[in-house]
Scaffold this active site. Structure first.
Site, PDB file in Angstrom:
ATOM      1  N   GLY A   1       0.796  -1.220   0.000  1.00  0.00           N
ATOM      2  CA  GLY A   1       0.000   0.000   0.000  1.00  0.00           C
ATOM      3  C   GLY A   1       0.824   1.264   0.000  1.00  0.00           C
ATOM      4  O   GLY A   1       0.288   2.361   0.044  1.00  0.00           O
ATOM      5  N   CYS A   2       2.134   1.108  -0.048  1.00  0.00           N
ATOM      6  CA  CYS A   2       3.018   2.272  -0.093  1.00  0.00           C
ATOM      7  C   CYS A   2       3.595   2.392  -1.495  1.00  0.00           C
ATOM      8  O   CYS A   2       3.990   1.401  -2.100  1.00  0.00           O
ATOM      9  CB  CYS A   2       4.164   2.119   0.906  1.00  0.00           C
ATOM     10  SG  CYS A   2       3.644   2.101   2.623  1.00  0.00           S
ATOM     11  N   GLN A   3       3.650   3.614  -1.995  1.00  0.00           N
ATOM     12  CA  GLN A   3       4.241   3.866  -3.309  1.00  0.00           C
ATOM     13  C   GLN A   3       5.735   3.556  -3.270  1.00  0.00           C
ATOM     14  O   GLN A   3       6.280   2.968  -4.193  1.00  0.00           O
ATOM     15  CB  GLN A   3       4.017   5.322  -3.699  1.00  0.00           C
ATOM     16  CG  GLN A   3       4.670   5.719  -4.995  1.00  0.00           C
ATOM     17  CD  GLN A   3       4.479   7.202  -5.309  1.00  0.00           C
ATOM     18  OE1 GLN A   3       3.932   7.949  -4.506  1.00  0.00           O
ATOM     19  NE2 GLN A   3       4.933   7.619  -6.462  1.00  0.00           N
ATOM     20  N   SER A   4       6.373   3.919  -2.200  1.00  0.00           N
ATOM     21  CA  SER A   4       7.800   3.670  -2.014  1.00  0.00           C
ATOM     22  C   SER A   4       7.968   2.335  -1.304  1.00  0.00           C
ATOM     23  O   SER A   4       7.009   1.773  -0.789  1.00  0.00           O
ATOM     24  CB  SER A   4       8.415   4.765  -1.145  1.00  0.00           C
ATOM     25  OG  SER A   4       8.114   6.028  -1.665  1.00  0.00           O
TER      26      SER A   4
END
Length: 150
Positions: free
Chosen positions: A61-64
């Site tokens: 769920g994190c872009q990074s």
């Protein structure tokens, strides 16, 4: 992960820690300065042991890329985390400052009031907001798991 002085009980109660963060961010006149401060906080995070940079510790769920590890020490949870993105590492630094080295009860009972108070939620892209939510969810779930196990 090795114990160090930071892993002892926090210096301030959790509500005072949030107020301290709000005061720190109020010092800056604009969001460019706040972003710079956030990046600086992220740079000061201790490195995460390479053994924890595995899929099982990677948040979804994190872009990074974000790796988050929680461990129980006595009656407290200590979190270690890092990201490959500077601003995200700064967000991690804020979350760890508020939630790491706390009891599971404190973690579950405490809403991240500092986030709207400093305007962070209004100044993040939708994908960064999703990542922030994923980090908060992981921290709270780890604390709930400790409470359920007790």
């Amino acid at each position: 992960m090795t114990p160090n002085a930071q892993d002892d009980a926090p210096e301030r109660p959790i509500d005072e820690e949030q107020e301290e963060l709000i005061d720190e961010f109020a010092f800056f006149d604009d969001w460019m300065q706040r972003y710079e401060y956030l990046i600086d906080l992220g740079r000061k995070l201790p490195p995460l042991d390479e053994a924890y940079k595995r899929d099982e510790f990677k948040l979804r769920g994190c872009q990074s890329q974000v790796w988050l590890v929680g461990e129980k020490r006595g009656d407290r949870l200590v979190f270690h985390a890092i990201s490959d993105a500077a601003i995200v590492s700064g967000i991690i630094a804020l979350l760890l400052r508020v939630y790491s080295r706390r009891t599971p009860q404190e973690i579950v009972a405490t809403e991240p009031d500092f986030i709207p108070a400093i305007g962070l939620d209004a100044h993040l892209s939708p994908t960064r907001k999703n990542g922030l939510g994923a980090m908060l969810k992981a921290i709270k779930e780890r604390a709930r798991a400790e409470l359920d196990a007790a």
